[in-house]
Design an enzyme around this catalytic site. Structure first.
Site, PDB file in Angstrom:
ATOM      1  N   HIS A  76      97.556 -36.222   8.496  1.00 44.52           N
ATOM      2  CA  HIS A  76      98.017 -35.705   7.307  1.00 44.52           C
ATOM      3  C   HIS A  76      97.755 -37.108   6.373  1.00 44.52           C
ATOM      4  CE1 HIS A  76     101.259 -33.801   4.749  1.00 44.52           C
ATOM      5  NE2 HIS A  76     100.871 -34.724   3.969  1.00 44.52           N
TER       6      HIS A  76
ATOM      7  N   HIS B  63      95.901 -37.949   2.352  1.00 45.09           N
ATOM      8  CA  HIS B  63      95.417 -37.529   0.976  1.00 45.09           C
ATOM      9  C   HIS B  63      94.514 -38.344   0.491  1.00 45.09           C
ATOM     10  CE1 HIS B  63      98.476 -34.093   0.310  1.00 45.09           C
ATOM     11  NE2 HIS B  63      99.267 -34.929   1.207  1.00 45.09           N
TER      12      HIS B  63
ATOM     13  N   ASP C 277      93.006 -38.379  -2.531  1.00 43.50           N
ATOM     14  CA  ASP C 277      93.310 -39.149  -3.917  1.00 43.50           C
ATOM     15  C   ASP C 277      94.616 -39.989  -4.073  1.00 43.50           C
ATOM     16  OD1 ASP C 277      95.117 -37.105  -3.389  1.00 43.50           O
ATOM     17  OD2 ASP C 277      94.574 -35.872  -5.270  1.00 43.50           O
TER      18      ASP C 277
ATOM     19  N   GLY D 160     101.758 -30.462  -3.083  1.00 44.88           N
ATOM     20  CA  GLY D 160     102.368 -30.516  -4.294  1.00 44.88           C
ATOM     21  C   GLY D 160     103.949 -30.456  -4.210  1.00 44.88           C
TER      22      GLY D 160
ATOM     23  N   HIS E 240     102.763 -28.001   3.361  1.00 39.22           N
ATOM     24  CA  HIS E 240     103.832 -29.096   3.073  1.00 39.22           C
ATOM     25  C   HIS E 240     105.028 -28.114   2.966  1.00 39.22           C
ATOM     26  CE1 HIS E 240     100.486 -31.745   1.979  1.00 39.22           C
ATOM     27  NE2 HIS E 240     101.472 -32.626   1.806  1.00 39.22           N
TER      28      HIS E 240
ATOM     29  N   GLU F  15     110.414 -30.876   3.175  1.00 41.85           N
ATOM     30  CA  GLU F  15     110.299 -32.217   2.801  1.00 41.85           C
ATOM     31  C   GLU F  15     111.372 -32.454   1.408  1.00 41.85           C
ATOM     32  OE1 GLU F  15     106.521 -33.097   0.891  1.00 41.85           O
ATOM     33  OE2 GLU F  15     106.720 -35.118   0.795  1.00 41.85           O
TER      34      GLU F  15
ATOM     35  N   ASP G 255     100.239 -40.230   5.053  1.00 41.83           N
ATOM     36  CA  ASP G 255     100.406 -39.325   3.816  1.00 41.83           C
ATOM     37  C   ASP G 255      99.586 -39.930   2.717  1.00 41.83           C
ATOM     38  OD1 ASP G 255     101.258 -37.115   2.401  1.00 41.83           O
ATOM     39  OD2 ASP G 255     103.298 -37.934   2.064  1.00 41.83           O
TER      40      ASP G 255
HETATM   41 ZN   LIG Z   1     101.185 -35.019   2.053  1.00 42.69          ZN
END
Ligand SMILES: [Zn+2]
Length: 330
Positions: free
Chosen positions: A12, A14, A16, A163, A190, A193, A271
């Site tokens: 997991h 990202h 960006d 998102g 996702h 959370e 993350d």
């Molecule tokens: Zn994430």
């Protein structure tokens, strides 16, 4: 324990949200270290998930050309090398990188090619996951999952829903997950959370979803923990990110140990390396410090992650052998 040397799998992550200052400076020399610290790195304690993920916008602004997409990908592999990650699944939303001249297909192609070169250059196995986003329309979500299908014989291995789950319902994405199921596309999403167990219950209705990004709030509902364990759904756990986005007050309040002790398949991830200003080695160090994790816990977390990887069985076996041999040499 030398946490840097431990071999690691990270599912997991990202693209960006994981850009070093060095890479940012190369893309735009006018951005100072101070600006980076204040705008690319999220506040140590955010009020909401929405506030936490705002930091990604700065990175996305820069990732609009072939050159910069390749540079950011290579930069991430440098970070993975330092952490001794042996297998990574890197995710990003292609539709966010079309503000320049690139169309979504070209965006995926550029990043895939950069990953292909980095895999051999850095000796790290890797795959890509394409993300749709909660605020996307049903058409955008379908367009994203269809890109996964289009690139299925490349390093693109799966589909994700990312998102702000608290701000947007699942409705726009149901058709995309159905398409994924019909085409046997690996899926994660996702959930659990910013929203509670109901968000997990909603997403696992689709059998294509075999992993959940975070999913930690299943700890609030024993029946749900039981379902997740029985179905072998893997949780991609990111403790620092959850504390920072205010799901938990403090690190010691995180249910990571509870979920592991219960026997749920779970792994450890950063993350967002920049937003959370963290490496995976540092995350391991915190787990050792706060929950007393030892080599056997890290061993289990990595085997869980490798078993849940979006890879053919043969490659999983090869990676498990590499992992075992590196663990034995520490
Ligand atoms: Zn994430």
């Amino acid at each position: 324990m030398d946490f840097n040397k431990l071999p690691k799998t990270e599912l997991h992550l990202h693209l960006d949200c994981s850009i070093s200052y060095d890479a940012v400076r190369k893309m735009n020399p006018d951005i100072s270290q101070e600006y980076y610290n204040q705008n690319f790195i999220s506040p140590a304690k955010c009020r909401t998930l929405g506030e936490y993920i705002k930091g990604a916008l700065e990175g996305i602004k820069l990732m609009q050309t072939r050159k910069n997409l390749s540079l950011v990908t290579d930069d991430l592999f440098k970070q993975l090398k330092k952490d001794n990650v042996i297998y990574a699944e890197i995710r990003f939303a292609p539709l966010l990188h079309t503000q320049g001249d690139l169309n979504p297909e070209e965006v995926v192609s550029v990043v895939e090619e950069a990953v292909f070169h980095a895999v051999s250059g850095y000796g790290i196995e890797a795959r890509l996951i394409l993300c749709t986003l909660r605020h996307f329309t049903a058409e955008q979500s379908l367009e994203t999952v269809k890109l996964v299908q289009l690139f299925r014989n490349s390093l693109v291995a799966g589909f994700d829903l990312a998102g702000d789950e608290a701000g947007f319902p699942l409705d726009n994405h149901i058709a995309a997950f159905e398409y994924a199921m019909e085409n046997s596309i690996f899926c994660t999403a996702h959930a659990g959370e910013a929203r509670g167990p109901e968000s997990i219950q909603e997403i696992i209705k689709n059998p294509a979803v075999t992993r959940i990004g975070h999913g930690v709030r299943c700890a609030e509902k024993p029946e749900l923990m039981k379902i997740i364990k029985e179905r072998g759904i893997h949780l991609e756990i990111c403790p620092t990110s959850n504390v920072q986005s205010n799901v938990y007050d403090e690190y010691r309040d995180h249910p990571v140990k509870k979920l592991f002790d219960y026997g749920i398949s779970a792994g450890i991830n950063t993350d967002a390396r920049t937003l959370s200003h963290i490496s995976l080695s540092e995350e391991y160090r915190k787990l050792a410090e706060v929950f007393g994790w030892t080599a056997s816990d890290f061993y289990a977390a990595n085997v869980n992650a490798l078993n849940a990887a979006f890879l053919p069985e043969q490659l999983k076996l090869k990676l498990k052998k590499r992992f075992e041999s590196e663990m034995n040499n520490i």
